[in-house]
Design an enzyme around this catalytic site. Structure first.
Site, PDB file in Angstrom:
ATOM      1  N   ASP A 447       0.834  -1.196   0.000  1.00 56.51           N
ATOM      2  CA  ASP A 447       0.000   0.000   0.000  1.00 56.51           C
ATOM      3  C   ASP A 447       0.875   1.256   0.000  1.00 56.51           C
ATOM      4  O   ASP A 447       2.088   1.201   0.299  1.00 56.51           O
ATOM      5  CB  ASP A 447      -0.880  -0.033   1.261  1.00 56.51           C
ATOM      6  CG  ASP A 447      -2.194   0.715   1.098  1.00 56.51           C
ATOM      7  OD1 ASP A 447      -2.315   1.509   0.156  1.00 56.51           O
ATOM      8  OD2 ASP A 447      -3.090   0.511   1.942  1.00 56.51           O
ATOM      9  N   ASP A 512     -10.670   1.998  -3.567  1.00 59.84           N
ATOM     10  CA  ASP A 512     -11.207   1.790  -2.224  1.00 59.84           C
ATOM     11  C   ASP A 512     -12.726   1.811  -2.238  1.00 59.84           C
ATOM     12  O   ASP A 512     -13.353   1.497  -1.231  1.00 59.84           O
ATOM     13  CB  ASP A 512     -10.697   2.874  -1.266  1.00 59.84           C
ATOM     14  CG  ASP A 512      -9.375   2.471  -0.632  1.00 59.84           C
ATOM     15  OD1 ASP A 512      -8.994   1.296  -0.777  1.00 59.84           O
ATOM     16  OD2 ASP A 512      -8.737   3.322   0.008  1.00 59.84           O
TER      17      ASP A 512
END
Ligand code: DGJ
Length: 708
Positions: A447, A512
């Site tokens: 990430d 997301d």
């Protein structure tokens, strides 16, 4: 004058070189006849003789426009030595031809520069690549402000641009603009690209999924970038793409050289689907680097983020893994929240060891439990970052990117580690390597959750570019040391979905936003360039955590089915019948994934609120389509012609289980849900069939199988 050409399956690139100047692009487009004479090739170029211009002859569509020549186009190269040598004119140029490859070697003895441009086009493919190398052959440092990776020429009619913008949670948003005159540019200066995906499509006005001549370009680079399109005087459009550089970010010392990223480009005569096919095929062939050399079936994944966030509890996680195994999930990815002190966003980054309260005996017991259930284990990491509240930061407070005298800009309470310093990169490598050595970890979710702001190194020099190169190097080093480990590229969702990072990684966390309706648009934009097997697509909870929308499990699963499928919820919260239904969707995905992850992308334009997107096997014998009613429309959707089917075949068309629709069905529509309708391909591909009237925010999956 000499002619140099590259031929792909359906594409030709033609360069013309006059004397010893940089070649001009005479043609890039659909395949030209073999054995084209020099005279005929020269006739292709629309020689731009400017009245009221310079006396000398000039070429507009040169392979690398520079300042200080008669070209006067947006430069691909801008460099100087503290204000001198700011012009470049390559006067000693040779073009070296090899099969599938052209290499241009160009010298400018006045500015003391050597430029190499490499163009490649495989004879049996259509994805053109281009990149450059600039050498400073002088005796003083050269400050480079711009160095294009790719320069492409498209005809004047291709002036409708499909551009990609958006934001976090709404990546790959598509917008059409017309380049009537002048120029257009997109610049990304934040170090990730939710709002500026590095891709551009141009086409003849009105192009669509299955119609029109289209040209697509992509920069394989995960950092700052600039793509510009400029009309030439004769109407043609020159596209340049490359890095966006801060002042002083790229300085070549005497004798040194720098590479650009790779620019990728394809042209398709048959609309956006054809363009996607060409990109997907080229990416599968030349970009991806799978453990063991070939892709194995993409494991259906449970990602723990939305089901747990930071609250990790061993028993609950094992219960989730147990439920996951029961419904057919194959990989369990432990997301954020497992590291020391990581109870929220304020601590833990930089200290890559398990939190002692949540994992008193380390990660071993959880990983054992997960792998005993037959699941692979994956682990979330964010290696480029550090929280000020961490042991790493307390020990190395100077190891973050910033400019002395300026505030430390935190974002999500985190700072960016200065990975350009080998000792800092080594600390991170050491921590990750210890985890990978200690445990059977099959995958990392890598990430990166913040923008780069005033990101200077210890000397205060801009370091965004070098940080990214150091990140690529760290990824490469990990891949070399742990070649079986797969890596997912995530940057708050789809902030790093490009072919630069995908040379080192195997999956993209697309967004997301896990709302299935939003995902239809996001995945549509994603698919223009990137193939479905890399597209993380998860079934999330209803109501959705980002939008609050409620969707049926069927709609959520149908949308996730078309990527690298996963689940982003706590499966123990599902009722038994929902678990059974999800298990059936996962089984359907597993049955179809050899087709979904290797076939040819096909789509129809959105019509009456209904979108159609699917995959057809290369031999045309098997296909699967997602028909989604995105919104209502004053008109009912007309009969649907399915794209890409072979008109010579007869197909059995079915809506495979576990689908069910709560709408009225005609007798033949009911057959779709039973033993199927037998329909000639010629009819399916042209007239189509009348489908049930779908409710908004529902979908239907159609499978077409060739009858022997
Ligand atoms: C952003 C990612 O996109 C999410 O999937 C999740 O991993 C969080 N970060 C965790 O902090």
């Amino acid at each position: 004058m000499s002619i140099h050409r590259l031929d792909g399956r359906d594409t030709t690139l033609l360069l013309l070189q006059r004397g010893s100047a940089l070649p001009e692009i005479a043609w890039w487009g659909t395949r030209l006849p073999d054995g084209l004479s020099l005279e005929a090739a020269a006739g292709l170029r629309d020689r731009a003789t400017r009245r009221n211009g310079l006396d000398e002859d000039h070429v507009e569509a040169v392979l690398m426009p520079t300042l200080g020549t008669a070209t006067l186009r947006a430069p691909g190269l801008v460099a100087s030595r503290g204000g001198t040598d700011w012009t470049a004119d390559f006067t000693e140029v040779s073009v070296l031809d090899a099969p599938g490859r052209l290499r241009v070697v160009a010298d400018d003895p006045v500015a003391a520069l050597r430029l190499e441009i490499v163009l490649e086009l495989p004879p049996d493919g259509d994805l053109l690549t281009m990149h450059s190398l600039l050498h400073n052959t002088g005796t003083t440092p050269l400050q480079v402000e711009r160095l294009a990776a790719g320069v492409f020429l498209v005809p004047s009619e291709a002036d409708e641009l499909l551009v990609f913008d958006g934001r976090w949670g709404r990546e790959f948003s598509e917008r059409r603009i017309s380049l009537a005159s002048g120029s257009w540019a997109s610049e990304n200066r934040r170090g990730r690209s939710h709002d500026r995906f590095p891709g551009l499509i141009l086409g003849h006005p009105g192009f669509d999924e299955d119609r029109g001549l289209v040209y697509g370009m992509h920069l394989g680079w995960s950092g700052n970038h600039r793509t510009g399109a400029e009309r030439l005087e004769d109407g043609r459009i020159l596209v340049t793409t490359g890095e966006w550089l801060h002042p002083g970010e790229l300085v070549l010392e005497p004798g040194k050289a720098a590479h650009t990223p790779i620019a990728y480009a394809a042209v398709a005569p048959d609309g956006l689907s054809g363009l996607s096919q060409r990109f997907h095929e080229g990416i599968r062939r030349t970009v991806l680097d799978w453990p063991g050399g070939t892709m194995r079936p993409r494991p259906v994944t449970l990602n723990t983020w939305e089901g747990n966030y930071f609250s990790h509890d061993h028993d609950r996680l094992v219960a989730q893994a147990t439920a996951a195994a029961r419904i057919g999930i194959e990989r369990f990815v432990l997301d954020d929240g497992w590291m020391a002190g990581r109870n929220d966003e304020r601590a833990g980054l930089g200290d890559w060891r398990p939190d002692a309260a949540k994992y008193p005996r380390g990660l071993g017991p959880l990983i054992d439990a997960v792998t005993r259930l037959g699941l692979e284990f994956g682990l979330w990491v964010e290696p480029e970052m550090v929280n000020p509240d961490s042991e790493l930061y307390r020990a190395h407070p100077d190891a973050v990117l910033h400019v002395a005298g300026r505030p430390l800009h935190t974002s999500r309470h985190q700072l960016i580690l200065d990975l350009t310093r080998p000792e800092i990169a080594q600390i991170i490598f050491g921590q990750l390597a210890a985890l990978l050595r200690a445990h059977p970890i099959a995958a990392l979710k890598w990430d990166m959750n913040r923008d780069f702001v005033a990101a200077g190194d210890r000397d205060g020099s801009p370091a965004t570019r070098r940080h990214l190169l150091a990140t690529y190097a760290l990824l490469a080093r990990l891949r070399e040391a742990f070649p079986a480990v797969e890596i997912e590229s995530c940057a708050s969702g789809g902030g790093r979905p490009d072919l630069g990072i995908l040379r080192h990684t195997h999956r993209v966390w697309t967004s997301d936003c896990t709302d299935a309706l939003e995902r239809l648009a996001i995945q549509r934009g994603y698919s223009r360039f990137l193939p479905p097997e890399l597209m993380g697509a998860h079934v999330a909870a209803s109501p959705n955590h980002q939008t609050g929308r409620r969707h049926t499990l069927g709609f959520r699963a149908a949308v996730a089915l078309f990527g690298h499928m996963g689940v982003e919820l706590d499966p123990t919260t599902l009722a038994t019948d929902e678990q059974d239904e999800l298990a059936a969707w996962i089984a359907l995905h597993k049955r179809l994934r050899p087709l979904l992850h290797a076939g040819l992308h096909q789509a129809r334009p959105v019509q009456a609120g209904r979108s159609v997107r699917g995959v057809v096997a290369a031999d045309g014998r098997h296909a699967v389509f997602l028909v989604a009613q995105e919104h209502t429309d004053p008109h009912r959707a007309p009969p649907l012609a399915l794209p890409g089917l072979d008109r010579r075949f007869t197909y059995r068309l079915q809506a495979p289980p576990p689908q069910h629709l709560d709408v009225r069905l005609s007798a033949s529509q009911r057959r779709l849900f039973e033993d199927g309708l037998i329909v000639p391909g010629a009819l399916l591909a042209s007239v189509g069939i009348a489908l049930p009237e779908l409710q908004p925010e529902t979908a239907l999956i159609l499978e077409a199988s060739h009858l022997d």
